[in-house]
Write a protein that holds these residues in place. Structure first.
Motif, PDB file in Angstrom:
ATOM      1  N   THR A 199      69.013 -40.230   1.807  1.00  0.00           N
ATOM      2  CA  THR A 199      69.696 -40.941   0.753  1.00  0.00           C
ATOM      3  C   THR A 199      70.400 -39.634  -0.417  1.00  0.00           C
ATOM      4  O   THR A 199      69.648 -38.765  -0.187  1.00  0.00           O
ATOM      5  N   GLU A 200      71.257 -39.960  -0.761  1.00  0.00           N
ATOM      6  CA  GLU A 200      71.760 -38.968  -2.170  1.00  0.00           C
ATOM      7  C   GLU A 200      70.430 -38.608  -3.102  1.00  0.00           C
ATOM      8  O   GLU A 200      70.671 -37.613  -3.424  1.00  0.00           O
ATOM      9  N   SER A 201      69.648 -39.552  -3.332  1.00  0.00           N
ATOM     10  CA  SER A 201      68.629 -39.163  -4.327  1.00  0.00           C
ATOM     11  C   SER A 201      67.434 -38.251  -3.648  1.00  0.00           C
ATOM     12  O   SER A 201      66.701 -38.158  -4.459  1.00  0.00           O
ATOM     13  N   GLY A 202      67.424 -38.314  -2.484  1.00  0.00           N
ATOM     14  CA  GLY A 202      66.463 -37.446  -1.690  1.00  0.00           C
ATOM     15  C   GLY A 202      65.451 -38.299  -1.023  1.00  0.00           C
ATOM     16  O   GLY A 202      64.713 -37.899  -0.361  1.00  0.00           O
ATOM     17  N   GLY A 203      65.243 -39.649  -1.177  1.00  0.00           N
ATOM     18  CA  GLY A 203      64.797 -40.422  -0.333  1.00  0.00           C
ATOM     19  C   GLY A 203      65.114 -40.893   0.958  1.00  0.00           C
ATOM     20  O   GLY A 203      66.115 -40.273   1.421  1.00  0.00           O
ATOM     21  N   TYR A 204      64.435 -41.626   1.522  1.00  0.00           N
ATOM     22  CA  TYR A 204      64.651 -41.944   3.072  1.00  0.00           C
ATOM     23  C   TYR A 204      64.916 -43.446   3.230  1.00  0.00           C
ATOM     24  O   TYR A 204      64.378 -44.322   2.678  1.00  0.00           O
ATOM     25  N   LYS A 205      65.969 -44.044   3.807  1.00  0.00           N
ATOM     26  CA  LYS A 205      66.081 -45.180   4.434  1.00  0.00           C
ATOM     27  C   LYS A 205      66.171 -45.271   5.930  1.00  0.00           C
ATOM     28  O   LYS A 205      66.453 -44.537   6.628  1.00  0.00           O
ATOM     29  N   ALA A 206      65.766 -46.366   6.562  1.00  0.00           N
ATOM     30  CA  ALA A 206      65.614 -46.705   7.838  1.00  0.00           C
ATOM     31  C   ALA A 206      66.094 -48.207   8.323  1.00  0.00           C
ATOM     32  O   ALA A 206      66.012 -49.125   7.493  1.00  0.00           O
TER      33      ALA A 206
ATOM     34  N   PHE B 271      66.475 -51.017  11.894  1.00  0.00           N
ATOM     35  CA  PHE B 271      66.165 -51.351  13.338  1.00  0.00           C
ATOM     36  C   PHE B 271      67.310 -51.964  13.777  1.00  0.00           C
ATOM     37  O   PHE B 271      67.690 -53.082  13.548  1.00  0.00           O
ATOM     38  N   PRO B 272      68.199 -51.246  14.837  1.00  0.00           N
ATOM     39  CA  PRO B 272      69.297 -52.040  15.487  1.00  0.00           C
ATOM     40  C   PRO B 272      68.976 -53.308  15.929  1.00  0.00           C
ATOM     41  O   PRO B 272      69.767 -54.122  16.101  1.00  0.00           O
ATOM     42  N   ASP B 273      67.805 -53.323  16.516  1.00  0.00           N
ATOM     43  CA  ASP B 273      67.544 -54.517  17.531  1.00  0.00           C
ATOM     44  C   ASP B 273      66.674 -55.412  16.581  1.00  0.00           C
ATOM     45  O   ASP B 273      66.631 -56.717  17.099  1.00  0.00           O
ATOM     46  N   LEU B 274      66.326 -55.356  15.472  1.00  0.00           N
ATOM     47  CA  LEU B 274      65.557 -56.339  14.721  1.00  0.00           C
ATOM     48  C   LEU B 274      66.449 -56.647  13.416  1.00  0.00           C
ATOM     49  O   LEU B 274      66.562 -55.881  12.640  1.00  0.00           O
ATOM     50  N   GLU B 275      66.912 -57.738  13.413  1.00  0.00           N
ATOM     51  CA  GLU B 275      67.933 -58.167  12.338  1.00  0.00           C
ATOM     52  C   GLU B 275      67.126 -58.012  11.203  1.00  0.00           C
ATOM     53  O   GLU B 275      66.261 -58.751  10.697  1.00  0.00           O
ATOM     54  N   CYS B 276      67.981 -57.442  10.119  1.00  0.00           N
ATOM     55  CA  CYS B 276      67.654 -57.414   8.786  1.00  0.00           C
ATOM     56  C   CYS B 276      66.340 -56.652   8.467  1.00  0.00           C
ATOM     57  O   CYS B 276      65.636 -56.947   7.634  1.00  0.00           O
ATOM     58  N   CYS B 277      65.934 -55.983   9.570  1.00  0.00           N
ATOM     59  CA  CYS B 277      64.562 -55.280   9.406  1.00  0.00           C
ATOM     60  C   CYS B 277      65.015 -53.550   8.846  1.00  0.00           C
ATOM     61  O   CYS B 277      65.453 -53.094   9.712  1.00  0.00           O
ATOM     62  N   THR B 278      64.354 -53.450   7.697  1.00  0.00           N
ATOM     63  CA  THR B 278      64.414 -52.083   6.956  1.00  0.00           C
ATOM     64  C   THR B 278      63.662 -51.868   6.291  1.00  0.00           C
ATOM     65  O   THR B 278      62.584 -52.337   6.236  1.00  0.00           O
ATOM     66  N   ALA B 279      63.463 -50.371   5.809  1.00  0.00           N
ATOM     67  CA  ALA B 279      62.297 -49.724   5.202  1.00  0.00           C
ATOM     68  C   ALA B 279      63.068 -48.639   4.256  1.00  0.00           C
ATOM     69  O   ALA B 279      64.171 -48.194   4.546  1.00  0.00           O
ATOM     70  N   GLU B 280      62.208 -48.097   3.450  1.00  0.00           N
ATOM     71  CA  GLU B 280      62.682 -47.265   2.223  1.00  0.00           C
ATOM     72  C   GLU B 280      61.556 -46.404   2.178  1.00  0.00           C
ATOM     73  O   GLU B 280      60.329 -46.784   2.325  1.00  0.00           O
ATOM     74  N   GLY B 281      61.473 -45.123   1.706  1.00  0.00           N
ATOM     75  CA  GLY B 281      60.542 -44.353   1.305  1.00  0.00           C
ATOM     76  C   GLY B 281      60.950 -43.009   0.410  1.00  0.00           C
ATOM     77  O   GLY B 281      61.980 -42.475   0.566  1.00  0.00           O
ATOM     78  N   ASP B 282      60.137 -42.613  -0.219  1.00  0.00           N
ATOM     79  CA  ASP B 282      60.489 -41.293  -1.033  1.00  0.00           C
ATOM     80  C   ASP B 282      60.539 -39.996  -0.031  1.00  0.00           C
ATOM     81  O   ASP B 282      61.214 -39.167  -0.528  1.00  0.00           O
ATOM     82  N   THR B 283      59.575 -40.159   0.753  1.00  0.00           N
ATOM     83  CA  THR B 283      59.425 -38.905   1.803  1.00  0.00           C
ATOM     84  C   THR B 283      59.704 -39.836   3.274  1.00  0.00           C
ATOM     85  O   THR B 283      59.556 -40.774   3.487  1.00  0.00           O
ATOM     86  N   LEU B 284      59.955 -38.568   4.256  1.00  0.00           N
ATOM     87  CA  LEU B 284      60.078 -38.843   5.514  1.00  0.00           C
ATOM     88  C   LEU B 284      58.998 -39.640   6.127  1.00  0.00           C
ATOM     89  O   LEU B 284      58.657 -40.648   6.721  1.00  0.00           O
ATOM     90  N   PHE B 285      57.661 -39.088   5.526  1.00  0.00           N
ATOM     91  CA  PHE B 285      56.518 -39.763   6.120  1.00  0.00           C
ATOM     92  C   PHE B 285      56.157 -41.090   5.250  1.00  0.00           C
ATOM     93  O   PHE B 285      55.805 -42.179   6.250  1.00  0.00           O
ATOM     94  N   ASP B 286      56.560 -41.248   4.098  1.00  0.00           N
ATOM     95  CA  ASP B 286      56.607 -42.673   3.635  1.00  0.00           C
ATOM     96  C   ASP B 286      57.479 -43.707   4.227  1.00  0.00           C
ATOM     97  O   ASP B 286      57.094 -44.818   4.611  1.00  0.00           O
ATOM     98  N   VAL B 287      58.845 -43.320   4.615  1.00  0.00           N
ATOM     99  CA  VAL B 287      59.593 -44.222   5.379  1.00  0.00           C
ATOM    100  C   VAL B 287      59.122 -44.480   6.875  1.00  0.00           C
ATOM    101  O   VAL B 287      59.350 -45.696   7.424  1.00  0.00           O
ATOM    102  N   LEU B 288      58.654 -43.485   7.467  1.00  0.00           N
ATOM    103  CA  LEU B 288      58.022 -43.825   8.663  1.00  0.00           C
ATOM    104  C   LEU B 288      56.979 -44.892   8.556  1.00  0.00           C
ATOM    105  O   LEU B 288      56.782 -45.882   9.430  1.00  0.00           O
ATOM    106  N   ASP B 289      56.018 -44.636   7.853  1.00  0.00           N
ATOM    107  CA  ASP B 289      54.965 -45.493   7.726  1.00  0.00           C
ATOM    108  C   ASP B 289      55.561 -46.958   7.189  1.00  0.00           C
ATOM    109  O   ASP B 289      55.105 -47.870   7.598  1.00  0.00           O
ATOM    110  N   ASN B 290      56.469 -46.985   6.308  1.00  0.00           N
ATOM    111  CA  ASN B 290      56.921 -48.499   5.880  1.00  0.00           C
ATOM    112  C   ASN B 290      57.843 -48.950   6.868  1.00  0.00           C
ATOM    113  O   ASN B 290      57.890 -50.225   7.203  1.00  0.00           O
ATOM    114  N   ALA B 291      58.615 -47.999   7.821  1.00  0.00           N
ATOM    115  CA  ALA B 291      59.483 -48.662   8.972  1.00  0.00           C
ATOM    116  C   ALA B 291      58.338 -49.385   9.938  1.00  0.00           C
ATOM    117  O   ALA B 291      58.631 -50.475  10.511  1.00  0.00           O
ATOM    118  N   ASN B 292      56.947 -48.768  10.308  1.00  0.00           N
ATOM    119  CA  ASN B 292      56.143 -49.225  10.942  1.00  0.00           C
ATOM    120  C   ASN B 292      55.679 -50.498  10.455  1.00  0.00           C
ATOM    121  O   ASN B 292      55.548 -51.552  11.176  1.00  0.00           O
TER     122      ASN B 292
END
Length: 92
Positions: free
Chosen positions: A12-19, A21-42
């Motif tokens: 994102t413009e603020s430096g965080g990350y968003k994710a 899932f194209p196959d999982l309707e309305c399934c999203t995640a956010e995080g301050d770091t890439l590690f955080d967003v990966l963990d939150n996406a899981n």
């Protein structure tokens, strides 16, 4: 049971990350770091799949091939592995 679904990530413009899932309707995640967003996406995918699996006559969405996903500039795809442990009495 293991499930693998692709997730699309971008910074994102603020430096965080968003994710999402194209196959999982309305399934999203956010995080301050890439590690955080990966963990939150899981966690988001696990929660999404768990809810769906609790429904009767569920048909999970097919998994998109990474090459079929159209990416915008600065987006990238990572496959997310979700392990759901079925408990005693689970009706598969």
């Amino acid at each position: 049971m293991k499930f693998i679904y692709p997730a699309v990530f971008h910074q994102t413009e603020s430096g965080g990350y968003k994710a999402y899932f194209p196959d999982l309707e309305c399934c999203t995640a956010e995080g301050d770091t890439l590690f955080d967003v990966l963990d939150n996406a899981n966690a988001a995918a696990r929660d999404w799949l768990t809810v769906e699996l609790e429904e009767e006559n569920v048909q999970l969405p097919p998994v998109s091939d990474e090459s079929d996903i159209t990416l915008k500039e600065n987006e990238f795809v990572r496959n997310i592995l979700v392990n759901i442990r079925f408990y005693e009495g689970w009706d598969e």
